[in-house]
Scaffold this active site. Sequence first.
Site, PDB file in Angstrom:
ATOM      1  N   ASN A 416       0.817  -1.207   0.000  1.00  0.00           N
ATOM      2  CA  ASN A 416       0.000   0.000   0.000  1.00  0.00           C
ATOM      3  C   ASN A 416       0.858   1.267   0.000  1.00  0.00           C
ATOM      4  O   ASN A 416       0.991   1.927  -1.028  1.00  0.00           O
ATOM      5  CB  ASN A 416      -0.960  -0.029   1.202  1.00  0.00           C
ATOM      6  CG  ASN A 416      -1.959   1.108   1.177  1.00  0.00           C
ATOM      7  OD1 ASN A 416      -1.846   2.033   0.387  1.00  0.00           O
ATOM      8  ND2 ASN A 416      -2.950   1.043   2.041  1.00  0.00           N
ATOM      9  N   ASP A 417       1.485   1.574   1.123  1.00  0.00           N
ATOM     10  CA  ASP A 417       2.240   2.833   1.224  1.00  0.00           C
ATOM     11  C   ASP A 417       3.352   2.942   0.187  1.00  0.00           C
ATOM     12  O   ASP A 417       3.673   4.040  -0.266  1.00  0.00           O
ATOM     13  CB  ASP A 417       2.848   2.971   2.624  1.00  0.00           C
ATOM     14  CG  ASP A 417       1.775   3.146   3.690  1.00  0.00           C
ATOM     15  OD1 ASP A 417       0.669   3.596   3.337  1.00  0.00           O
ATOM     16  OD2 ASP A 417       2.045   2.827   4.860  1.00  0.00           O
TER      17      ASP A 417
END
Lengths: 490, 99
Positions: A416-417
Amino acid sequence: MDFIASSAGVWGWNKILANFGYMASVVMFILAIMRLSKVRTARGANMLAAGAMLLAIVSTFVEMGAINPAYIIAGLIVGGAIGAVMAKKVQMTQMPEMVALLNGFGGLASTFVAMATFFSVSEHGGSGNLARMMMREGGGFGGFNLVLTLIVGSVTFTGSIIAFLKLSEKMAGRPILLPGRHVINAGLLLLALGIGGFAVWGPSSTVLTGTILLFIVVVTLALGITLVIPIGGGDMPVVISLLNSYSGIAGALAGFTINEPVLVVSGSLVGASGLILTQIMCKAMNRSLANVMFGGFGAEPAAGGTGGGKEEYTKVKSAEGEEVAMILSDVQSLIFVPGYGMAVSQAQHLVRELGDMLTERGCQVRYAIHPVAGRMPGHMNVLLAEANVPYEQLFELDQINGEFKNTDAVIVIGANDVVNPDAVDKKDSPLYGMPVLNVWEARTCFVIKRSLSPGFAMVKNPLFEADNNYMVFGDGRKALEDIIKSLKEA
Amino acid sequence: MDTGAILMLIYVFVLACFAGYQLISKVPPTLHTPLMSGANAISGITILGAMLATREAAGQWGPHASTIVGFFAVVLASINVVGGFMVTDRMMGMFKSKG
């Protein structure tokens, strides 16, 4: 190691011979590390390092000459057996835990060596303060060095145990922030150094000196705990890299204490290695080491980003396995971006299977590995290697970031990040400046993920609403199985 | 250990740190996990100190304090040496080329 009266000053043939053995083993260690620079020669390099260790152990037996080796051999057998079982049983997803434990054992071993050295000099007639006791081992320098070994070794031990508990989720990963924790940490360290200094030059009684040393161990064992509990589970890769370095430094310090250059060299190599990995991890997260260690990161949502829950997203497109398969059936190039979520759902074998299917169809398949994709440096590479992905298909961030714009499709799975475009162009994002994989530049991007929930940084990811992005909701394994099944039918 | 010997060890320490930094910077990221477990094994070099401390098995009234503490140091360091090298070898064996 000169505290045995008979060997002081006079070097017997066995000690001279042993030193040639140590010299050869140091050369072998350095050659081994040189050969680690290529995957092809790496396995041999590890064998070479193991040979160097064996040579060093044999040389030590030669140096000691006629002794009763019962306790040493018993220790080697017991420890060797435990180590062998651990090495055989550990799963590749658990490597960070194993490395954390071994860091801790290394630190504790150095603490014990320092304590045993203290007992040994006292058994050989040394008395009073450490500087006097260790007259032949460098006096005040040797004494203070022994204190430093105790401090670094003990901090490494308990710090590593906390890291192990957090990584194995036997303890909650979230930071535990004690009030005034910086004061506590600084206080404990200064206390240990202060009473350590007193033990070196102060007491006239050996018993008092020994008691102080034990007290230093207790204080620094506590310090290891208070240093690591405020650090979040997601930052453990940095912590274990740093503790890796400490375990080497503790070894080098023990080498100063017993005047053995082979320990100093090997310890320094490990110290340097841990330090380099620590730097790489911090850079990959765009944070300073101080921020990781003392920032209490992850205790509350970061400023500038609020939760990033489902309600924040307005125009998310989603796709089912069948639709994904349809698009994949005629792509010429594909890049997988795996994150730790992939390993959690044990989907790496399915990823490789899908990769193989597409390769057979003439598609170029590559893997983009972000430095913090796994839970320790290089972890994702090992997990993919275990799933038989050839290492030539694995690419680092710098190597592959220019390639996304010429790529037909990207599949992000469990990350994600590290694929958040805000890191590139949104100045007030907490992620701004962090190196990320530019997956949005590909023609089509798929994100396989359970929900729209935020990652470790607790911020929204605008990739999820990009025009060329499709969310494939669900468990990684299930989603991949669907895609593979549909692709077979297509 | 006189001042000369101490200074010599500091020399060795500085040079080893420098050489280590240069060499380890060249290890590719793919191998960073095995590098760490291998480093665990190498930090088990404290086993030499542990052995030296354990050498006098028994005094007149049973084992010395140094022997008992040293024994545990030998156990811990052997876990690192054997566990570290074996698990590194296991991982290295997984890295396969296309061919």
